[in-house]
Scaffold this motif. Structure first.
Motif, PDB file in Angstrom:
ATOM      1  N   GLY A  57     -65.523 -11.964 -40.753  1.00 45.36           N
ATOM      2  CA  GLY A  57     -64.160 -12.125 -40.275  1.00 45.36           C
ATOM      3  C   GLY A  57     -63.171 -12.084 -41.419  1.00 45.36           C
ATOM      4  N   GLY A  58     -62.132 -12.839 -41.291  1.00 47.29           N
ATOM      5  CA  GLY A  58     -61.072 -12.931 -42.278  1.00 47.29           C
ATOM      6  C   GLY A  58     -60.025 -13.868 -41.704  1.00 47.29           C
ATOM      7  N   THR A  59     -58.779 -13.682 -42.099  1.00 46.83           N
ATOM      8  CA  THR A  59     -57.703 -14.498 -41.543  1.00 46.83           C
ATOM      9  C   THR A  59     -56.517 -13.614 -41.159  1.00 46.83           C
ATOM     10  OG1 THR A  59     -56.753 -14.929 -43.729  1.00 46.83           O
ATOM     11  CG2 THR A  59     -58.281 -16.580 -42.862  1.00 46.83           C
ATOM     12  N   LEU A  60     -55.826 -14.047 -40.122  1.00 46.38           N
ATOM     13  CA  LEU A  60     -54.583 -13.408 -39.703  1.00 46.38           C
ATOM     14  C   LEU A  60     -53.463 -14.420 -39.852  1.00 46.38           C
ATOM     15  CD1 LEU A  60     -55.647 -11.547 -36.439  1.00 46.38           C
ATOM     16  CD2 LEU A  60     -54.919 -10.493 -38.554  1.00 46.38           C
ATOM     17  N   LYS A  61     -52.328 -13.976 -40.361  1.00 48.52           N
ATOM     18  CA  LYS A  61     -51.161 -14.831 -40.534  1.00 48.52           C
ATOM     19  C   LYS A  61     -49.999 -14.186 -39.787  1.00 48.52           C
ATOM     20  CE  LYS A  61     -49.449 -18.354 -42.896  1.00 48.52           C
ATOM     21  NZ  LYS A  61     -49.456 -19.616 -42.298  1.00 48.52           N
ATOM     22  N   THR A  62     -49.330 -14.970 -38.961  1.00 48.26           N
ATOM     23  CA  THR A  62     -48.281 -14.424 -38.095  1.00 48.26           C
ATOM     24  C   THR A  62     -46.868 -14.758 -38.542  1.00 48.26           C
ATOM     25  OG1 THR A  62     -48.380 -16.346 -36.659  1.00 48.26           O
ATOM     26  CG2 THR A  62     -49.801 -14.485 -36.091  1.00 48.26           C
ATOM     27  N   ASP A  63     -46.709 -15.412 -39.680  1.00 48.03           N
ATOM     28  CA  ASP A  63     -45.347 -15.738 -40.128  1.00 48.03           C
ATOM     29  C   ASP A  63     -44.536 -14.462 -40.321  1.00 48.03           C
ATOM     30  OD1 ASP A  63     -46.115 -18.313 -40.107  1.00 48.03           O
ATOM     31  OD2 ASP A  63     -46.086 -18.620 -42.261  1.00 48.03           O
ATOM     32  N   GLY A  64     -43.296 -14.519 -39.941  1.00 54.86           N
ATOM     33  CA  GLY A  64     -42.413 -13.382 -40.147  1.00 54.86           C
ATOM     34  C   GLY A  64     -42.205 -12.512 -38.924  1.00 54.86           C
ATOM     35  N   ILE A  65     -42.723 -12.917 -37.773  1.00 49.32           N
ATOM     36  CA  ILE A  65     -42.440 -12.170 -36.551  1.00 49.32           C
ATOM     37  C   ILE A  65     -41.197 -12.777 -35.924  1.00 49.32           C
ATOM     38  CG2 ILE A  65     -43.246 -11.549 -34.249  1.00 49.32           C
ATOM     39  CD1 ILE A  65     -46.080 -11.613 -35.336  1.00 49.32           C
ATOM     40  N   ASP A  66     -40.159 -11.968 -35.806  1.00 51.68           N
ATOM     41  CA  ASP A  66     -38.901 -12.443 -35.232  1.00 51.68           C
ATOM     42  C   ASP A  66     -38.936 -12.338 -33.715  1.00 51.68           C
ATOM     43  OD1 ASP A  66     -37.682 -12.971 -37.713  1.00 51.68           O
ATOM     44  OD2 ASP A  66     -37.111 -10.867 -37.931  1.00 51.68           O
ATOM     45  N   VAL A  67     -38.307 -13.304 -33.060  1.00 48.76           N
ATOM     46  CA  VAL A  67     -38.127 -13.277 -31.610  1.00 48.76           C
ATOM     47  C   VAL A  67     -36.648 -13.002 -31.374  1.00 48.76           C
ATOM     48  CG1 VAL A  67     -38.288 -14.576 -29.466  1.00 48.76           C
ATOM     49  CG2 VAL A  67     -40.020 -14.885 -31.240  1.00 48.76           C
ATOM     50  N   ILE A  68     -36.396 -11.926 -30.630  1.00 47.47           N
ATOM     51  CA  ILE A  68     -35.026 -11.472 -30.393  1.00 47.47           C
ATOM     52  C   ILE A  68     -34.751 -11.521 -28.898  1.00 47.47           C
ATOM     53  CG2 ILE A  68     -33.453  -9.510 -30.653  1.00 47.47           C
ATOM     54  CD1 ILE A  68     -35.435  -8.669 -33.019  1.00 47.47           C
ATOM     55  N   ILE A  69     -33.697 -12.250 -28.528  1.00 42.85           N
ATOM     56  CA  ILE A  69     -33.294 -12.362 -27.127  1.00 42.85           C
ATOM     57  C   ILE A  69     -31.870 -11.860 -27.014  1.00 42.85           C
ATOM     58  CG2 ILE A  69     -32.820 -13.948 -25.218  1.00 42.85           C
ATOM     59  CD1 ILE A  69     -35.028 -15.752 -26.291  1.00 42.85           C
ATOM     60  N   ALA A  70     -31.637 -10.958 -26.064  1.00 38.04           N
ATOM     61  CA  ALA A  70     -30.306 -10.381 -25.844  1.00 38.04           C
ATOM     62  C   ALA A  70     -29.744  -9.820 -27.148  1.00 38.04           C
ATOM     63  CB  ALA A  70     -29.371 -11.411 -25.230  1.00 38.04           C
ATOM     64  N   ASN A  71     -30.590  -9.119 -27.896  1.00 35.96           N
ATOM     65  CA  ASN A  71     -30.231  -8.475 -29.163  1.00 35.96           C
ATOM     66  C   ASN A  71     -29.816  -9.459 -30.255  1.00 35.96           C
ATOM     67  OD1 ASN A  71     -30.757  -5.888 -28.118  1.00 35.96           O
ATOM     68  ND2 ASN A  71     -28.750  -5.881 -27.144  1.00 35.96           N
ATOM     69  N   VAL A  72     -30.237 -10.723 -30.143  1.00 37.82           N
ATOM     70  CA  VAL A  72     -29.913 -11.732 -31.139  1.00 37.82           C
ATOM     71  C   VAL A  72     -31.217 -12.344 -31.653  1.00 37.82           C
ATOM     72  CG1 VAL A  72     -28.747 -13.925 -31.574  1.00 37.82           C
ATOM     73  CG2 VAL A  72     -27.716 -12.261 -30.028  1.00 37.82           C
ATOM     74  N   ASN A  73     -31.396 -12.353 -32.983  1.00 33.96           N
ATOM     75  CA  ASN A  73     -32.576 -12.962 -33.590  1.00 33.96           C
ATOM     76  C   ASN A  73     -32.446 -14.485 -33.464  1.00 33.96           C
ATOM     77  OD1 ASN A  73     -34.673 -13.863 -35.145  1.00 33.96           O
ATOM     78  ND2 ASN A  73     -34.218 -12.552 -36.889  1.00 33.96           N
ATOM     79  N   VAL A  74     -33.291 -15.097 -32.626  1.00 29.93           N
ATOM     80  CA  VAL A  74     -33.132 -16.512 -32.313  1.00 29.93           C
ATOM     81  C   VAL A  74     -34.253 -17.403 -32.834  1.00 29.93           C
ATOM     82  CG1 VAL A  74     -31.687 -16.143 -30.288  1.00 29.93           C
ATOM     83  CG2 VAL A  74     -34.171 -16.176 -30.039  1.00 29.93           C
ATOM     84  N   ALA A  75     -35.375 -16.820 -33.260  1.00 35.17           N
ATOM     85  CA  ALA A  75     -36.490 -17.642 -33.732  1.00 35.17           C
ATOM     86  C   ALA A  75     -37.473 -16.773 -34.507  1.00 35.17           C
ATOM     87  CB  ALA A  75     -37.210 -18.308 -32.560  1.00 35.17           C
ATOM     88  N   THR A  76     -38.376 -17.451 -35.209  1.00 39.87           N
ATOM     89  CA  THR A  76     -39.458 -16.786 -35.929  1.00 39.87           C
ATOM     90  C   THR A  76     -40.762 -17.463 -35.547  1.00 39.87           C
ATOM     91  OG1 THR A  76     -37.986 -16.279 -37.775  1.00 39.87           O
ATOM     92  CG2 THR A  76     -40.338 -16.167 -38.207  1.00 39.87           C
ATOM     93  N   VAL A  77     -41.774 -16.654 -35.250  1.00 36.01           N
ATOM     94  CA  VAL A  77     -43.095 -17.189 -34.930  1.00 36.01           C
ATOM     95  C   VAL A  77     -43.712 -17.716 -36.222  1.00 36.01           C
ATOM     96  CG1 VAL A  77     -45.425 -16.615 -34.151  1.00 36.01           C
ATOM     97  CG2 VAL A  77     -43.446 -15.591 -33.022  1.00 36.01           C
ATOM     98  N   GLN A  78     -44.170 -18.964 -36.197  1.00 36.14           N
ATOM     99  CA  GLN A  78     -44.811 -19.557 -37.359  1.00 36.14           C
ATOM    100  C   GLN A  78     -46.046 -20.303 -36.905  1.00 36.14           C
ATOM    101  OE1 GLN A  78     -42.640 -21.185 -40.453  1.00 36.14           O
ATOM    102  NE2 GLN A  78     -41.320 -19.427 -40.480  1.00 36.14           N
ATOM    103  N   THR A  79     -47.192 -19.906 -37.439  1.00 35.17           N
ATOM    104  CA  THR A  79     -48.439 -20.575 -37.084  1.00 35.17           C
ATOM    105  C   THR A  79     -49.294 -20.757 -38.328  1.00 35.17           C
ATOM    106  OG1 THR A  79     -49.583 -18.483 -36.668  1.00 35.17           O
ATOM    107  CG2 THR A  79     -48.501 -19.519 -34.785  1.00 35.17           C
ATOM    108  N   GLU A  80     -50.345 -21.512 -38.174  1.00 32.14           N
ATOM    109  CA  GLU A  80     -51.342 -21.629 -39.224  1.00 32.14           C
ATOM    110  C   GLU A  80     -52.125 -20.318 -39.279  1.00 32.14           C
ATOM    111  OE1 GLU A  80     -51.741 -24.380 -41.219  1.00 32.14           O
ATOM    112  OE2 GLU A  80     -49.946 -25.100 -40.208  1.00 32.14           O
ATOM    113  N   ALA A  81     -52.825 -20.082 -40.381  1.00 33.99           N
ATOM    114  CA  ALA A  81     -53.677 -18.902 -40.472  1.00 33.99           C
ATOM    115  C   ALA A  81     -54.752 -18.983 -39.387  1.00 33.99           C
ATOM    116  CB  ALA A  81     -54.316 -18.822 -41.853  1.00 33.99           C
ATOM    117  N   PHE A  82     -55.028 -17.857 -38.761  1.00 33.93           N
ATOM    118  CA  PHE A  82     -55.996 -17.788 -37.675  1.00 33.93           C
ATOM    119  C   PHE A  82     -57.283 -17.169 -38.210  1.00 33.93           C
ATOM    120  CE2 PHE A  82     -58.015 -15.635 -34.117  1.00 33.93           C
ATOM    121  CZ  PHE A  82     -58.028 -16.628 -33.157  1.00 33.93           C
TER     122      PHE A  82
END
Length: 154
Positions: A57-82
């Motif tokens: 296996g290995g690890t996946l890191k999801t930091d840096g994925i932006d969530v955009i609602i109504a064309n506005v960047n409103v949040a960033t996905v942040q999790t522990e390494a998977f």
């Protein structure tokens, strides 16, 4: 001395027998949904699907994925390494908590139109945009993510 040599030989055989010759295959981001709604927070979840053909296996890191609602960047996905499992398909959750005040503050120009559309249709347009990083044995790959869906609000 014989035991150390046997142990070293066994470790080498196991290491050589395990393959990490290709990166896990990114299948899709799917199942975008509003998990919960309160007066101050909106929780949105999606699943990123992968297939790992490698023994290790290995690890996946999801930091840096932006969530955009109504064309506005409103949040960033942040999790522990998977931790990525070997030789199987798997999904990782992409959860974001959005402060509803941020949506309204950042979208002042189109606030009334956006609210009316959301109230009438009970749907919002949600976009996940960024990259998921994979790391294993010194190798690194980025999987670009850019998906938009209309999501029901219940």
């Amino acid at each position: 001395m014989k035991t150390k040599l046997t142990t070293l030989l066994l470790v080498l055989v196991i290491f050589i027998g395990c393959t990490v010759n290709e990166k896990p295959e990114f299948i899709a981001v799917d199942n975008i949904e509003v998990v919960s709604v309160s007066s101050d927070t909106l929780t949105i979840k999606a699943d990123a699907y992968f297939n790992n053909p490698n023994d290790l296996g290995g690890t996946l890191k999801t930091d840096g994925i932006d969530v955009i609602i109504a064309n506005v960047n409103v949040a960033t996905v942040q999790t522990e390494a998977f931790d990525v499992p070997g030789k199987r398909q798997f999904a990782i959750p992409l959860v974001a908590k959005v402060a509803t005040n941020d949506v309204f503050k950042k979208n002042k120009d189109n606030l009334i139109g956006g609210l009316l559309t959301t109230l009438l249709t009970k749907k919002i347009k949600v976009q996940y945009k960024g990259a998921i990083a994979y790391k294993a044995l010194g190798l690194s790959y980025d999987y670009p993510i850019d998906i938009t869906e209309e999501v029901n609000i219940e």
